[in-house]
Design an enzyme around this catalytic site. Sequence first.
Site, PDB file in Angstrom:
ATOM      1  N   ALA A 279       5.213   6.962   4.558  1.00  0.00           N
ATOM      2  CA  ALA A 279       6.301   6.674   3.395  1.00  0.00           C
ATOM      3  C   ALA A 279       7.790   6.905   3.806  1.00  0.00           C
ATOM      4  CB  ALA A 279       6.289   7.702   2.164  1.00  0.00           C
ATOM      5  N   VAL A 280       7.587   5.241   5.013  1.00  0.00           N
ATOM      6  CA  VAL A 280       9.031   4.795   5.099  1.00  0.00           C
ATOM      7  C   VAL A 280       9.838   3.669   4.355  1.00  0.00           C
ATOM      8  CG1 VAL A 280       8.750   5.922   7.124  1.00  0.00           C
ATOM      9  CG2 VAL A 280       8.280   4.148   6.832  1.00  0.00           C
ATOM     10  N   GLY A 281       8.996   3.595   3.653  1.00  0.00           N
ATOM     11  CA  GLY A 281       9.563   2.541   2.537  1.00  0.00           C
ATOM     12  C   GLY A 281       8.756   1.031   2.577  1.00  0.00           C
ATOM     13  N   ARG A 282       8.927  -0.294   1.480  1.00  0.00           N
ATOM     14  CA  ARG A 282       7.820  -1.055   1.308  1.00  0.00           C
ATOM     15  C   ARG A 282       8.888  -1.913   1.943  1.00  0.00           C
ATOM     16  NH1 ARG A 282       3.694   0.253  -1.625  1.00  0.00           N
ATOM     17  NH2 ARG A 282       3.061  -1.534  -2.331  1.00  0.00           N
ATOM     18  N   HIS A 454      18.201  20.555 -32.576  1.00  0.00           N
ATOM     19  CA  HIS A 454      17.910  21.494 -32.437  1.00  0.00           C
ATOM     20  C   HIS A 454      17.141  22.635 -32.226  1.00  0.00           C
ATOM     21  CE1 HIS A 454      19.757  25.888 -30.327  1.00  0.00           C
ATOM     22  NE2 HIS A 454      18.824  25.973 -31.430  1.00  0.00           N
TER      23      HIS A 454
HETATM   24  P1  FAD Z   1       3.459  -5.265  -7.318  1.00  0.00           P
HETATM   25  O1  FAD Z   1       3.186  -4.352  -8.133  1.00  0.00           O
HETATM   26  O2  FAD Z   1       3.062  -5.416  -5.985  1.00  0.00           O
HETATM   27  O3  FAD Z   1       2.201  -6.888  -7.782  1.00  0.00           O
HETATM   28  C1  FAD Z   1       1.848  -7.336  -6.905  1.00  0.00           C
HETATM   29  C2  FAD Z   1       0.364  -8.569  -7.223  1.00  0.00           C
HETATM   30  O4  FAD Z   1       0.678 -10.401  -6.658  1.00  0.00           O
HETATM   31  C3  FAD Z   1      -0.357  -7.607  -6.643  1.00  0.00           C
HETATM   32  O5  FAD Z   1      -1.713  -7.380  -7.484  1.00  0.00           O
HETATM   33  C4  FAD Z   1      -0.913  -7.896  -4.966  1.00  0.00           C
HETATM   34  O6  FAD Z   1      -2.214  -8.339  -4.619  1.00  0.00           O
HETATM   35  C5  FAD Z   1      -0.912  -9.357  -5.783  1.00  0.00           C
HETATM   36  N1  FAD Z   1      -0.556 -10.809  -4.931  1.00  0.00           N
HETATM   37  C6  FAD Z   1       0.361 -10.847  -3.362  1.00  0.00           C
HETATM   38  N2  FAD Z   1      -0.123 -11.844  -2.896  1.00  0.00           N
HETATM   39  C7  FAD Z   1      -0.720 -12.762  -3.430  1.00  0.00           C
HETATM   40  C8  FAD Z   1      -0.810 -14.054  -2.836  1.00  0.00           C
HETATM   41  N3  FAD Z   1      -0.964 -14.573  -2.361  1.00  0.00           N
HETATM   42  N4  FAD Z   1      -1.786 -13.892  -4.279  1.00  0.00           N
HETATM   43  C9  FAD Z   1      -2.330 -13.696  -5.433  1.00  0.00           C
HETATM   44  N5  FAD Z   1      -1.663 -12.535  -5.133  1.00  0.00           N
HETATM   45  C10 FAD Z   1      -1.333 -11.775  -4.716  1.00  0.00           C
HETATM   46  N6  FAD Z   1       8.072   2.490  -9.573  1.00  0.00           N
HETATM   47  C11 FAD Z   1       8.574   3.074 -10.453  1.00  0.00           C
HETATM   48  O7  FAD Z   1       9.558   1.925 -11.575  1.00  0.00           O
HETATM   49  N7  FAD Z   1       7.782   3.746 -11.579  1.00  0.00           N
HETATM   50  C12 FAD Z   1       7.262   4.175 -10.481  1.00  0.00           C
HETATM   51  O8  FAD Z   1       6.891   6.219 -10.706  1.00  0.00           O
HETATM   52  C13 FAD Z   1       6.668   4.152  -9.089  1.00  0.00           C
HETATM   53  N8  FAD Z   1       5.829   5.270  -8.370  1.00  0.00           N
HETATM   54  C14 FAD Z   1       5.435   4.449  -7.338  1.00  0.00           C
HETATM   55  C15 FAD Z   1       4.405   5.476  -6.780  1.00  0.00           C
HETATM   56  C16 FAD Z   1       4.184   4.347  -5.051  1.00  0.00           C
HETATM   57  C17 FAD Z   1       2.980   5.093  -4.443  1.00  0.00           C
HETATM   58  C18 FAD Z   1       4.120   3.549  -4.810  1.00  0.00           C
HETATM   59  C19 FAD Z   1       3.643   3.052  -4.175  1.00  0.00           C
HETATM   60  C20 FAD Z   1       5.460   2.524  -5.877  1.00  0.00           C
HETATM   61  C21 FAD Z   1       5.532   2.986  -7.108  1.00  0.00           C
HETATM   62  N9  FAD Z   1       6.932   2.057  -7.916  1.00  0.00           N
HETATM   63  C22 FAD Z   1       7.226   3.260  -8.737  1.00  0.00           C
HETATM   64  C23 FAD Z   1       7.218   1.391  -7.341  1.00  0.00           C
HETATM   65  C24 FAD Z   1       6.325   0.457  -7.943  1.00  0.00           C
HETATM   66  O9  FAD Z   1       4.847  -0.077  -7.791  1.00  0.00           O
HETATM   67  C25 FAD Z   1       6.944  -1.129  -8.069  1.00  0.00           C
HETATM   68  O10 FAD Z   1       8.340  -1.947  -8.177  1.00  0.00           O
HETATM   69  C26 FAD Z   1       5.958  -2.040  -8.581  1.00  0.00           C
HETATM   70  O11 FAD Z   1       4.719  -2.506  -8.663  1.00  0.00           O
HETATM   71  C27 FAD Z   1       6.839  -3.846  -8.277  1.00  0.00           C
HETATM   72  O12 FAD Z   1       5.920  -5.004  -8.787  1.00  0.00           O
HETATM   73  P2  FAD Z   1       5.630  -6.601  -8.421  1.00  0.00           P
HETATM   74  O13 FAD Z   1       4.580  -6.893  -9.196  1.00  0.00           O
HETATM   75  O14 FAD Z   1       6.564  -7.045  -8.095  1.00  0.00           O
HETATM   76  O15 FAD Z   1       4.263  -6.874  -7.461  1.00  0.00           O
HETATM   77  P1  NAD Z   2      12.345   5.152   0.081  1.00  0.00           P
HETATM   78  O1  NAD Z   2      13.077   4.265   0.769  1.00  0.00           O
HETATM   79  O2  NAD Z   2      12.471   6.215  -1.206  1.00  0.00           O
HETATM   80  O3  NAD Z   2      12.643   5.706   1.328  1.00  0.00           O
HETATM   81  C1  NAD Z   2      11.680   6.177   2.991  1.00  0.00           C
HETATM   82  C2  NAD Z   2      12.602   7.739   3.288  1.00  0.00           C
HETATM   83  O4  NAD Z   2      11.994   6.906   4.388  1.00  0.00           O
HETATM   84  C3  NAD Z   2      14.463   6.962   4.404  1.00  0.00           C
HETATM   85  O5  NAD Z   2      14.417   8.223   3.350  1.00  0.00           O
HETATM   86  C4  NAD Z   2      14.496   6.647   5.691  1.00  0.00           C
HETATM   87  O6  NAD Z   2      15.493   6.886   5.960  1.00  0.00           O
HETATM   88  C5  NAD Z   2      13.132   7.399   5.742  1.00  0.00           C
HETATM   89  N1  NAD Z   2      12.379   6.481   6.773  1.00  0.00           N
HETATM   90  C6  NAD Z   2      12.269   5.499   7.226  1.00  0.00           C
HETATM   91  N2  NAD Z   2      12.414   5.329   8.924  1.00  0.00           N
HETATM   92  C7  NAD Z   2      11.496   6.688   9.453  1.00  0.00           C
HETATM   93  C8  NAD Z   2      11.075   6.803  10.285  1.00  0.00           C
HETATM   94  N3  NAD Z   2      10.727   6.384  11.086  1.00  0.00           N
HETATM   95  N4  NAD Z   2      11.204   8.447  10.535  1.00  0.00           N
HETATM   96  C9  NAD Z   2      11.511   9.672   9.314  1.00  0.00           C
HETATM   97  N5  NAD Z   2      12.125   8.799   7.974  1.00  0.00           N
HETATM   98  C10 NAD Z   2      12.173   7.329   8.111  1.00  0.00           C
HETATM   99  O7  NAD Z   2      10.868   4.549  -0.059  1.00  0.00           O
HETATM  100  P2  NAD Z   2       9.641   4.723  -0.617  1.00  0.00           P
HETATM  101  O8  NAD Z   2       9.258   6.766  -0.613  1.00  0.00           O
HETATM  102  O9  NAD Z   2       8.700   4.393   0.525  1.00  0.00           O
HETATM  103  O10 NAD Z   2       9.146   4.467  -1.307  1.00  0.00           O
HETATM  104  C11 NAD Z   2       9.227   3.394  -1.373  1.00  0.00           C
HETATM  105  C12 NAD Z   2       9.354   2.555  -2.802  1.00  0.00           C
HETATM  106  O11 NAD Z   2       8.511   2.527  -3.369  1.00  0.00           O
HETATM  107  C13 NAD Z   2      10.777   2.191  -2.995  1.00  0.00           C
HETATM  108  O12 NAD Z   2      11.763   1.432  -3.291  1.00  0.00           O
HETATM  109  C14 NAD Z   2      11.093   3.136  -4.660  1.00  0.00           C
HETATM  110  O13 NAD Z   2      11.978   2.193  -5.215  1.00  0.00           O
HETATM  111  C15 NAD Z   2       9.850   2.815  -4.604  1.00  0.00           C
HETATM  112  N6  NAD Z   2       8.405   4.323  -5.532  1.00  0.00           N
HETATM  113  C16 NAD Z   2       9.589   4.390  -6.896  1.00  0.00           C
HETATM  114  C17 NAD Z   2       8.787   5.677  -7.184  1.00  0.00           C
HETATM  115  C18 NAD Z   2       9.646   6.196  -8.775  1.00  0.00           C
HETATM  116  O14 NAD Z   2      10.401   5.726  -8.999  1.00  0.00           O
HETATM  117  N7  NAD Z   2      10.177   7.105  -9.560  1.00  0.00           N
HETATM  118  C19 NAD Z   2       7.531   6.493  -7.058  1.00  0.00           C
HETATM  119  C20 NAD Z   2       7.766   6.070  -5.380  1.00  0.00           C
HETATM  120  C21 NAD Z   2       8.235   5.103  -5.134  1.00  0.00           C
END
Ligand code: FAD
Ligand code: NAD
Length: 481
Positions: A279-282, A454
């Site tokens: 889980a190192v980012g997206r 409250h």
């Molecule tokens: P996405 O939700 O990624 O949707 C993009 C869509 O486009 C997908 O359906 C994909 O299949 C489609 N697509 C891509 N390329 C193409 C193409 N070429 N043609 C047709 N379709 C395509 N955010 C929060 O705010 N709160 C949270 O609690 C939270 N929890 C999360 C938990 C996890 C485990 C993860 C992974 C993410 C979480 N996020 C959370 C982040 C959130 O999911 C994203 O920020 C959000 O979904 C982004 O929305 P989007 O519409 O930009 O993209």
């Molecule tokens: P993140 O950016 O929150 O955290 C990734 C972490 O991985 C960072 O602390 C980074 O320093 C560390 N890291 C990177 N490379 C590494 C390595 N090689 N070894 C060890 N640590 C390393 O990313 P995430 O947790 O993957 O989440 C992705 C995105 O999804 C976030 O941007 C977040 O906004 C979104 N998200 C949001 C929610 C929410 O809003 N509650 C929940 C889940 C996900």
Amino acid sequence: MSVDFGVIVIGAGPAGYVAAIRCAQLGIKTACIDNWVNEKGEPSLGGTCLNVGCIPSKALLQSSELFEQANKNFSQHGIKVGSVELDLGTMMERKNKIVSELTDGIAALLKANKVETITGTARLLADKKVEVAHNKDKKIYAADTIIIASGSSSIELANAPLTDKLIVDSTGALAFDSVPDKVGVIGAGVIGLELGSVWRRLGAEVIILEAQDVFLPTADKQIVRDALRSYKKQGLDIKLNSRLLSTEIKTIKKRRQVEVVYQNEKGNQKELFDKLIVAVGRKPNTDYIFDEEAELILDERGFIHVNEQCETSQPGVYAIGDVVRGPMLAHKGSEEGMMVAELIAGKHALINYDLIPAVIYTHPELAWAGKTEQQLQAAGESYKTGVFPFVASGRAKAQGDTSGMVKILSQSETDRILGVHIIGGQASELIAQAVIAMELGASAEDIALTVFAHPSLSEALHEAALAVDNRAIHIVQKKRR
Ligand code: FAD
Ligand code: NAD
């Protein structure tokens, strides 16, 4: 070629489907193209958020929290439940049902708004034409305006390649079929903390390896210190400054495990895990999304380059959500979707990017909006602080959950609220009050003069506002006025 639609939206995540619905509401002939398929091979709208993100993770966080409460806290309330048993299958089925109800709901909403939903993978060509590939078919559509909302995907690590059910990303970690004894997580970010919490609560030993020596660098340091203490107390072992070197699948006593080698200040360390969550980012989904002829510009990190109004380098092409700069959050993407729909319809619209709330749904929850104390110090801003701990809240005591605090930062001279930081139960709900206040340009005194019910957790916000002026009632403050 004649134009097929006023607007084509690529992607039906929270950015894309919201944009499509709003465009249709504004009277624009709209299509939304999406390529997500679920485990049954069926189209499933809602993107990452509904299918494998916000919603399923929150479903499991809720279920696992109840399991932990039943195990550890019910007895304090005088409730004897005997031995509490986990039925992981039912927990997962509940999560899957919530996902399918909500994804079906998006399909119904698009239909009711007369948005044409097209299944397939879209690619932007020159002149606002879009090629859609589905199975072996390819079709080309043209529109006046294009909105790209293709979202993001998990970043993979070369030294921890995903392997069937052993080394997984967040999607895999939402679907384990049994509770592993020992889970490793690479990355102590939002996903690592939330999914690490789920599996710890369900009984796994969880170790989180974080490469950086700072924990949650974008949050306020005082809140982070409190969070780290809470996480450690509940048994989440967060190892900062721990750089992953390698992973290897080993079979030990007929059990397939992952051996992880990482480096910290003491040298190379080894750990064996039953599951490893990466889980190192997206990263933005831009690999296939446009043809060279479309001539879109990417920024240095691979996001589609846009201005404040989400306009790309091509006139009539917008990009929103995770595929563009800014926090990767569903609500940020949805607001961008609303904004571009309004702009396309010739209306005025903007987003206050300074006030996008962040929430981490662990226990306690963390939520914040606006500036941190460290950001104000770095900017040389003069500010006042008001802090109120939940331990002094009657409602928090009655609920048996007194961890955390509300912290308000306001400008010294004007008293305008610059940032609010909350750690504690229901912080995700409380932060909305702070965002509304800040959006309306409120001062800490405005909140101090507001009547709060409250007993409620919201009173902590009221007291923190009073504390800014050293006049909180339920804590002893140094200076009295
Ligand atoms: P996405 O939700 O990624 O949707 C993009 C869509 O486009 C997908 O359906 C994909 O299949 C489609 N697509 C891509 N390329 C193409 C193409 N070429 N043609 C047709 N379709 C395509 N955010 C929060 O705010 N709160 C949270 O609690 C939270 N929890 C999360 C938990 C996890 C485990 C993860 C992974 C993410 C979480 N996020 C959370 C982040 C959130 O999911 C994203 O920020 C959000 O979904 C982004 O929305 P989007 O519409 O930009 O993209
Ligand atoms: P993140 O950016 O929150 O955290 C990734 C972490 O991985 C960072 O602390 C980074 O320093 C560390 N890291 C990177 N490379 C590494 C390595 N090689 N070894 C060890 N640590 C390393 O990313 P995430 O947790 O993957 O989440 C992705 C995105 O999804 C976030 O941007 C977040 O906004 C979104 N998200 C949001 C929610 C929410 O809003 N509650 C929940 C889940 C996900």
